[in-house]
Design a protein around this motif. Structure first.
Motif, mmCIF file in Angstrom:
data_model
loop_
_atom_site.group_PDB
_atom_site.id
_atom_site.type_symbol
_atom_site.label_atom_id
_atom_site.label_comp_id
_atom_site.label_asym_id
_atom_site.label_seq_id
_atom_site.Cartn_x
_atom_site.Cartn_y
_atom_site.Cartn_z
ATOM 1 N N MET A 1 0.831 -1.211 0.000
ATOM 2 C CA MET A 1 0.000 0.000 0.000
ATOM 3 C C MET A 1 0.862 1.256 0.000
ATOM 4 S SD MET A 1 -3.073 -0.726 -0.495
ATOM 5 C CE MET A 1 -3.486 1.027 -0.403
ATOM 6 N N GLU A 2 1.989 1.204 0.671
ATOM 7 C CA GLU A 2 2.916 2.346 0.628
ATOM 8 C C GLU A 2 3.371 2.607 -0.802
ATOM 9 O OE1 GLU A 2 5.989 1.204 3.333
ATOM 10 O OE2 GLU A 2 5.051 2.190 5.061
ATOM 11 N N CYS A 3 3.719 1.556 -1.506
ATOM 12 C CA CYS A 3 4.139 1.690 -2.897
ATOM 13 C C CYS A 3 3.032 2.280 -3.750
ATOM 14 C CB CYS A 3 4.556 0.333 -3.459
ATOM 15 S SG CYS A 3 6.051 -0.360 -2.729
ATOM 16 N N ALA A 4 1.806 1.772 -3.571
ATOM 17 C CA ALA A 4 0.672 2.222 -4.375
ATOM 18 C C ALA A 4 0.331 3.682 -4.123
ATOM 19 C CB ALA A 4 -0.549 1.346 -4.094
ATOM 20 N N LYS B 1 -11.857 1.026 -9.129
ATOM 21 C CA LYS B 1 -10.537 0.676 -9.641
ATOM 22 C C LYS B 1 -9.725 0.145 -8.467
ATOM 23 C CE LYS B 1 -10.727 4.244 -13.222
ATOM 24 N NZ LYS B 1 -10.087 5.460 -13.798
ATOM 25 N N GLY B 2 -8.470 -0.107 -8.676
ATOM 26 C CA GLY B 2 -7.623 -0.580 -7.587
ATOM 27 C C GLY B 2 -7.532 -2.086 -7.476
ATOM 28 N N PHE B 3 -8.172 -2.802 -8.420
ATOM 29 C CA PHE B 3 -8.144 -4.261 -8.359
ATOM 30 C C PHE B 3 -6.720 -4.817 -8.502
ATOM 31 C CE2 PHE B 3 -12.427 -3.203 -9.944
ATOM 32 C CZ PHE B 3 -13.192 -3.840 -8.983
ATOM 33 N N ARG B 4 -5.903 -4.152 -9.312
ATOM 34 C CA ARG B 4 -4.534 -4.644 -9.496
ATOM 35 C C ARG B 4 -3.696 -4.510 -8.245
ATOM 36 N NH1 ARG B 4 -2.920 -2.488 -15.619
ATOM 37 N NH2 ARG B 4 -4.565 -3.672 -16.719
ATOM 38 N N ILE B 5 -4.026 -3.525 -7.415
ATOM 39 C CA ILE B 5 -3.309 -3.375 -6.141
ATOM 40 C C ILE B 5 -3.590 -4.582 -5.256
ATOM 41 C CG2 ILE B 5 -3.089 -1.982 -4.050
ATOM 42 C CD1 ILE B 5 -3.896 0.452 -5.773
#
Length: 338
Positions: free
Chosen positions: A53-56, A106-110
């Protein structure tokens, strides 16, 4: 670990109570959920989710809002069971293409990325539902929001419910009584409605979801303050009345769009809420209780943070009891195990 790559009227009260009693099948607590559920089976769970999550969020602060919205939309359909993550297949109709979801999520790839890391570290152990619930907490923290404990032990549903996604999830133009009834159906209170709506202090809205507001009663609620008029003019340039622009976006909190704070409520006090559903909490004739809560959170960020944390725990603990019997830990969050 690898570094980042880059008091309501009486009649209304009775109506909502009736809806709650008749409709509720989910409940907002379950003894199966435990804070230390993965302590022995996947002790690095929290570290892995936090790092991803930090990366995202470093790559794009908007990702915090995307994950938080995914979690909300998941929990309002069948409970927090990861059903929102399922793709359509020949034998399963998912929830992603339902009206409230198709252009909003969105955010499914995370979540996929987090799942892949966890499958490498502790395969077949951590459910996608638990990943999403924990990631939503970390997303809020990473943009300045509060911390709360996340009980774990959810199972992933082997079903989805397209019809419930169309009916259970509140919409941008919905009236306050209807929104409250949808929250009550989930075991969430009027206080939870106002506190959880504070999530709109981060994230964006599409033109199609605020067009009726800015060409409707925005001027009536915001008055003729020059700053408000200038802001409205800017919104209209982003979202034309006709001729397209449905997917144009703008921040729901134009003051601090990437910071989780209480400015969202201060915007409502000025009558400048971007969505009808948000401004109704302060301006609606039915909003006697909600109006007082908006004023409270606008004046007291600590009170907002505390209640938001408490309400998020309640949200995350809405359980689909069936998933504890028939559910699973998906190997891939997009598909039921075969």
């Amino acid at each position: 670990m690898a570094p980042c790559l880059n008091s309501k009227p009486f009649v209304l009260q009775i109506l909502l109570l009736t809806l709650f009693i008749l409709g509720t099948r989910l409940h907002a607590s379950d003894p199966a959920l435990k804070l230390d559920y993965y302590a022995s089976t996947c002790p690095t769970l929290f570290e892995i989710i936090k790092k991803e999550m930090e990366c995202a969020v470093l790559a794009d602060p908007r990702n915090a809002a995307l994950i938080l919205r995914l979690h909300f939309h998941d929990c309002f359909v069948q409970g927090c069971d990861g059903s929102i993550l399922l793709d359509d297949t020949i034998t399963l109709q998912g929830e992603k293409k339902a009206s409230p979801n198709i252009n909003a999520l969105k955010g499914f790839r995370i979540i996929d990325s987090i799942k892949n890391k966890l499958e490498s570290e502790c395969p077949g152990i951590v459910s996608c539902a638990d990943i999403l619930t924990t990631a939503a907490r970390d997303a809020v923290i990473l943009v300045g929001g509060p911390y709360w404990e996340v009980p774990l032990g959810r199972k992933d549903s082997i079903t989805a419910n397209y019809a419930l996604a169309n009916t259970n999830i509140p919409t941008a133009d919905e009236g306050l009584p209807s929104i409250i009834s949808k929250f009550l159906y989930q075991g969430l209170s009027v206080t939870d409605v106002v506190a959880l709506s504070g999530a709109h202090t981060i994230g964006m809205a599409r033109c199609t979801n605020f067009r009726s507001r800015i060409y409707g009663d925005f001027e009536a609620t915001s008055g003729h303050d020059p700053i408000s008029e200038s802001h409205l003019s800017s919104l209209k340039s982003i979202c034309p009345p006709i001729g397209g622009g449905d997917n144009n976006i703008t921040a729901m909190d134009y003051v601090t769009p990437n910071l989780f704070d209480n400015s969202f409520y201060q915007i409502l006090l000025k009558g400048e809420g971007l969505l009808n559903s948000d401004q109704e909490m302060y301006s609606s004739l039915f909003g006697i209780e909600t109006k007082e809560l908006v004023k409270k959170y606008a004046a007291d960020p600590v009170a907002f943070f505390q209640q938001f944390s408490d309400s998020m725990v309640k949200l995350g603990n809405i359980i689909n009891s069936d998933s504890f019997v028939t559910g699973e830990v998906r190997r891939n969050c997009r598909f039921v195990n075969t």
